[in-house]
Motif scaffolding. Structure first.
Motif, PDB file in Angstrom:
ATOM      1  N   ASP A  70       0.861  -1.212   0.000  1.00 45.94           N
ATOM      2  CA  ASP A  70       0.000   0.000   0.000  1.00 45.94           C
ATOM      3  C   ASP A  70       0.884   1.245   0.000  1.00 45.94           C
ATOM      4  O   ASP A  70       1.133   1.848   1.040  1.00 45.94           O
ATOM      5  CB  ASP A  70      -0.909  -0.014   1.229  1.00 45.94           C
ATOM      6  CG  ASP A  70      -1.945   1.099   1.192  1.00 45.94           C
ATOM      7  OD1 ASP A  70      -2.041   1.790   0.121  1.00 45.94           O
ATOM      8  OD2 ASP A  70      -2.622   1.330   2.202  1.00 45.94           O
ATOM      9  N   THR A  72       0.289   4.225  -0.949  1.00 43.51           N
ATOM     10  CA  THR A  72      -0.386   5.480  -0.584  1.00 43.51           C
ATOM     11  C   THR A  72      -0.318   5.730   0.906  1.00 43.51           C
ATOM     12  O   THR A  72      -0.093   6.876   1.346  1.00 43.51           O
ATOM     13  CB  THR A  72      -1.859   5.432  -1.038  1.00 43.51           C
ATOM     14  OG1 THR A  72      -1.894   5.256  -2.457  1.00 43.51           O
ATOM     15  CG2 THR A  72      -2.584   6.692  -0.655  1.00 43.51           C
ATOM     16  N   SER A  73      -0.526   4.699   1.717  1.00 45.73           N
ATOM     17  CA  SER A  73      -0.538   4.917   3.160  1.00 45.73           C
ATOM     18  C   SER A  73       0.793   5.411   3.686  1.00 45.73           C
ATOM     19  O   SER A  73       0.870   6.118   4.694  1.00 45.73           O
ATOM     20  CB  SER A  73      -0.912   3.596   3.854  1.00 45.73           C
ATOM     21  OG  SER A  73       0.049   2.583   3.571  1.00 45.73           O
ATOM     22  N   GLN A  76       1.595   9.278   1.205  1.00 49.94           N
ATOM     23  CA  GLN A  76       0.721  10.454   1.295  1.00 49.94           C
ATOM     24  C   GLN A  76       1.057  11.344   2.493  1.00 49.94           C
ATOM     25  O   GLN A  76       1.151  12.580   2.348  1.00 49.94           O
ATOM     26  CB  GLN A  76      -0.741  10.018   1.347  1.00 49.94           C
ATOM     27  CG  GLN A  76      -1.730  11.184   1.313  1.00 49.94           C
ATOM     28  CD  GLN A  76      -1.634  11.978   0.020  1.00 49.94           C
ATOM     29  OE1 GLN A  76      -1.695  11.409  -1.065  1.00 49.94           O
ATOM     30  NE2 GLN A  76      -1.457  13.302   0.128  1.00 49.94           N
ATOM     31  N   ARG A 100      -1.692   7.253  -9.857  1.00 52.07           N
ATOM     32  CA  ARG A 100      -1.309   8.126  -8.750  1.00 52.07           C
ATOM     33  C   ARG A 100      -1.374   7.341  -7.436  1.00 52.07           C
ATOM     34  O   ARG A 100      -2.379   6.690  -7.128  1.00 52.07           O
ATOM     35  CB  ARG A 100      -2.255   9.326  -8.648  1.00 52.07           C
ATOM     36  CG  ARG A 100      -2.274  10.246  -9.843  1.00 52.07           C
ATOM     37  CD  ARG A 100      -3.090  11.498  -9.483  1.00 52.07           C
ATOM     38  NE  ARG A 100      -3.302  12.379 -10.625  1.00 52.07           N
ATOM     39  CZ  ARG A 100      -4.418  12.429 -11.341  1.00 52.07           C
ATOM     40  NH1 ARG A 100      -5.408  11.629 -11.037  1.00 52.07           N
ATOM     41  NH2 ARG A 100      -4.522  13.279 -12.349  1.00 52.07           N
ATOM     42  N   TYR A 101      -0.336   7.516  -6.607  1.00 53.08           N
ATOM     43  CA  TYR A 101      -0.340   6.990  -5.241  1.00 53.08           C
ATOM     44  C   TYR A 101      -0.599   8.118  -4.230  1.00 53.08           C
ATOM     45  O   TYR A 101      -1.058   7.827  -3.122  1.00 53.08           O
ATOM     46  CB  TYR A 101       1.001   6.329  -4.915  1.00 53.08           C
ATOM     47  CG  TYR A 101       1.270   5.076  -5.725  1.00 53.08           C
ATOM     48  CD1 TYR A 101       0.307   4.079  -5.843  1.00 53.08           C
ATOM     49  CD2 TYR A 101       2.496   4.887  -6.358  1.00 53.08           C
ATOM     50  CE1 TYR A 101       0.564   2.928  -6.591  1.00 53.08           C
ATOM     51  CE2 TYR A 101       2.755   3.742  -7.086  1.00 53.08           C
ATOM     52  CZ  TYR A 101       1.780   2.769  -7.203  1.00 53.08           C
ATOM     53  OH  TYR A 101       2.044   1.648  -7.939  1.00 53.08           O
ATOM     54  N   THR A 102      -0.283   9.347  -4.620  1.00 54.22           N
ATOM     55  CA  THR A 102      -0.531  10.486  -3.719  1.00 54.22           C
ATOM     56  C   THR A 102      -1.109  11.629  -4.538  1.00 54.22           C
ATOM     57  O   THR A 102      -0.840  11.761  -5.746  1.00 54.22           O
ATOM     58  CB  THR A 102       0.779  10.978  -3.050  1.00 54.22           C
ATOM     59  OG1 THR A 102       1.668  11.486  -4.053  1.00 54.22           O
ATOM     60  CG2 THR A 102       1.451   9.853  -2.264  1.00 54.22           C
ATOM     61  N   HIS A 103      -1.887  12.500  -3.840  1.00 57.38           N
ATOM     62  CA  HIS A 103      -2.419  13.709  -4.490  1.00 57.38           C
ATOM     63  C   HIS A 103      -3.079  14.555  -3.400  1.00 57.38           C
ATOM     64  O   HIS A 103      -3.670  14.007  -2.465  1.00 57.38           O
ATOM     65  CB  HIS A 103      -3.435  13.355  -5.573  1.00 57.38           C
ATOM     66  CG  HIS A 103      -3.716  14.489  -6.495  1.00 57.38           C
ATOM     67  ND1 HIS A 103      -4.567  15.540  -6.181  1.00 57.38           N
ATOM     68  CD2 HIS A 103      -3.258  14.755  -7.754  1.00 57.38           C
ATOM     69  CE1 HIS A 103      -4.608  16.392  -7.174  1.00 57.38           C
ATOM     70  NE2 HIS A 103      -3.817  15.939  -8.164  1.00 57.38           N
ATOM     71  N   ARG A 106      -7.712  13.822  -2.379  1.00 56.42           N
ATOM     72  CA  ARG A 106      -7.729  12.380  -2.145  1.00 56.42           C
ATOM     73  C   ARG A 106      -8.563  11.630  -3.164  1.00 56.42           C
ATOM     74  O   ARG A 106      -8.326  10.447  -3.449  1.00 56.42           O
ATOM     75  CB  ARG A 106      -8.255  12.077  -0.736  1.00 56.42           C
ATOM     76  CG  ARG A 106      -7.449  12.688   0.405  1.00 56.42           C
ATOM     77  CD  ARG A 106      -6.027  12.118   0.465  1.00 56.42           C
ATOM     78  NE  ARG A 106      -5.326  12.525   1.674  1.00 56.42           N
ATOM     79  CZ  ARG A 106      -4.624  13.629   1.813  1.00 56.42           C
ATOM     80  NH1 ARG A 106      -4.556  14.482   0.785  1.00 56.42           N
ATOM     81  NH2 ARG A 106      -4.002  13.904   2.934  1.00 56.42           N
ATOM     82  N   ILE A 109      -6.621  10.087  -6.085  1.00 58.16           N
ATOM     83  CA  ILE A 109      -5.639   9.025  -5.875  1.00 58.16           C
ATOM     84  C   ILE A 109      -6.162   7.766  -6.557  1.00 58.16           C
ATOM     85  O   ILE A 109      -7.334   7.414  -6.427  1.00 58.16           O
ATOM     86  CB  ILE A 109      -5.408   8.776  -4.379  1.00 58.16           C
ATOM     87  CG1 ILE A 109      -4.754  10.028  -3.739  1.00 58.16           C
ATOM     88  CG2 ILE A 109      -4.523   7.558  -4.156  1.00 58.16           C
ATOM     89  CD1 ILE A 109      -4.584   9.925  -2.246  1.00 58.16           C
ATOM     90  N   GLY A 110      -5.310   7.090  -7.261  1.00 56.08           N
ATOM     91  CA  GLY A 110      -5.689   5.913  -8.019  1.00 56.08           C
ATOM     92  C   GLY A 110      -6.013   6.236  -9.458  1.00 56.08           C
ATOM     93  O   GLY A 110      -6.085   5.343 -10.296  1.00 56.08           O
TER      94      GLY A 110
END
Length: 521
Positions: A70, A72-73, A76, A100-103, A106, A109-110
């Motif tokens: 994961d 993103t966790s 981010q 995208r993993y971060t933005h 929210r 994201i993805g």
């Protein structure tokens, strides 16, 4: 004064032109400064986003997070902290396929990253301006490399809106500096305009041109010498052709020291119809200050040639002298004839004959002696006339026995009469003072192969060395009813022929003139 319509003084026109030019320069400079600051802000933003993107891409934690289940966790929270610390608007970490993993948003994201990533996939960090999900921005894209493979991408960007806000916060300073520069330039222009106004006397360009044309025409046409001296430097700002001719001035700038000796000491005071004798001229001099708005800005000196007039006046004086001499002789002859006639009527004929013979012998003896030794007719007539003139004023004038003048050389007849006549006139005036006792004048004129010597002595008080020097330099007199040109004219003729003039108080007040003949031969 001027026929043209006044369009404003030169100072006002210069001020208006300067203010216009300064306004254009300040405005253009300000605009260029704004553009430059905007470009600098963009360049600073690019450097900043590149540094953040490369730092995050090179961090070991980024590679580990990308390989974690994961990403993103892990990424981010880091992206949020770094974005807040660096002042960037977004940090997007993505997979090579744009996921995208971060933005900051929210919900995105993805989703797929929009923008260019080809160069980053090739291993290069680059920047671009792109209108993405947050609007137009300057962004940097850097590759995340692990074991030679690109395992992810990092995009860091700053929106145009943030850059504009930062620029606008600095804009008041730029405008304040521009306003200050404009104010300072305007004050300088006003001061310069005031100086130009003082220097141009508040005249318009058309008036200055007309004034110059008239000034130049007048300077070359008037037959009077004109010099205008500056109040501060003492150098002549204006010298016309006649002044250079009359005063024998060289070409180029003229200072007080270049003037003839008698004119150097005039200073800057007022002079009216003062007679000066230079090397070969008799000049009438006037001088007055030039004032503008109560301030002295210079001195005007004018010189008028009186040489020819003085020459004619001298000839007229000689004719008047001869007339007075003839009148005196006629008067004396009438008295003597009346005396002889009365003696005859009284029957004393022998006494009458003796009286008439004695008077005739005395007069004839002087005439015969001078006629034999003075071969210059003008000088002979002058001496005989001065004897009668002196007798009429109660002064005994004696021409010494050693007087001998074969010719007027090295002087002309007119110059010889000028020298002897003025010296004798001065001597008669000095001897005829009311308190004089048995006044007398003695004249000697002797010429030989070496020199011409003239000596005139009188029973007067004489002059001190300073008075004699002043009288020889220019028109000076100790008598209020005299112009005082006599001695100065004598000194002028003597100097012209390389001679010398001296004064001494011995058996009387004696003035001697020595003019060598060798110089002329």
């Amino acid at each position: 004064m001027f026929g043209s319509v006044r369009r404003g003084s030169l100072a006002r026109q210069v001020l208006a032109l300067q203010l216009l030019v300064l306004a254009v320069v300040v405005l253009v400079g300000s605009a260029l400064t704004v553009l430059d600051e905007r470009r600098d802000a963009d360049d600073a933003a690019r450097r900043e986003v590149v540094a953040v993107a490369e730092t995050l891409a090179d961090a070991d934690g980024t590679v580990q997070a990308l390989r974690s289940p994961d990403p993103t966790s892990v990424l981010q929270p880091q992206a949020d902290r770094i974005s807040a610390a660096t002042g960037t608007d977004f940090i997007v970490v993505m997979a090579p396929d744009r996921t995208r993993y971060t933005h900051p948003d929210r919900s995105l994201i993805g989703g797929r990253f929009t923008g260019t990533i080809d160069r980053a996939l090739a291993g290069e960090t680059f920047t671009e301006t792109y209108a993405g999900s947050l609007g137009p921005s300057i962004r940097a894209v850097a590759p995340v490399v692990d074991d030679g493979q690109v395992v992810g991408l990092v995009s860091v960007g700053v929106t145009r809106e943030r850059i504009s806000d930062q620029f606008l916060r600095g804009l008041p300073l730029i405008l304040t500096l521009a306003a200050g520069a404009m104010t300072l330039a305007a004050v300088g222009s006003i001061l310069l305009a005031r100086r130009v106004r003082r220097q141009t006397l508040g005249l318009a360009p058309e008036e200055l041109r007309t004034l110059y044309e008239h000034h130049d025409a007048v300077l070359h046409s008037i037959r009077e010498g004109l010099l205008v001296f500056d109040a501060d430097s003492g150098t002549a700002d204006v010298v016309n052709d006649e002044a250079r001719r009359l005063l024998s001035l060289p070409a180029g700038p003229v200072a007080r020291e270049d003037l003839p000796p008698s004119l150097r000491g005039l200073g800057s005071g007022r002079v009216q119809d003062e007679v000066h004798v230079t090397g070969d001229r008799v000049l009438v001099v006037n001088q007055a200050p030039v004032l503008f708005e109560g301030r002295r800005i210079g001195t005007v000196l004018t010189v008028r040639d009186q040489t020819e007039l003085q020459s004619v006046t001298g000839e007229l004086d000689s004719m008047r002298l001869f007339t007075d001499s003839l009148r005196a002789q006629a008067h004396e002859a009438a008295n003597r004839l009346h005396t002889v006639v009365t003696m005859v009527e009284l029957g004393r004929t022998d006494a009458a004959v003796a009286f008439a013979t004695a008077e005739l012998e005395l007069s004839q003896h002087l005439i015969d002696r001078l006629t034999a030794t003075v071969l210059e007719p003008a000088l002979l007539a002058l001496l005989l006339g001065k004897v009668n003139q002196a007798a009429e004023r109660g002064v005994e004038l004696t021409v010494t026995d050693d007087t001998a003048v074969p010719s007027a050389d090295p002087l002309t007849a007119r110059e010889l009469v000028t020298v002897v006549g003025n010296l004798v006139d001065n001597a008669i005036d000095a001897a005829a003072e009311p308190d004089g006792d048995e006044p007398w004048v003695e004249v000697t004129v002797h010429a030989d192969d070496a020199a011409l010597d003239i000596r005139v002595a009188d029973s007067g008080p004489g002059m001190s060395a300073d008075e004699f020097a002043a009288a020889s330099r220019r028109g000076h007199s100790t008598k209020s009813d005299h112009h005082g040109l006599g001695l100065a004219l004598v000194a002028q003729v003597t100097s012209r022929h390389g001679g010398r003039i001296e004064s001494e108080n011995t058996y009387g007040a004696v003035v001697s003139v020595h003019i060598p003949r060798e110089r002329h031969e």
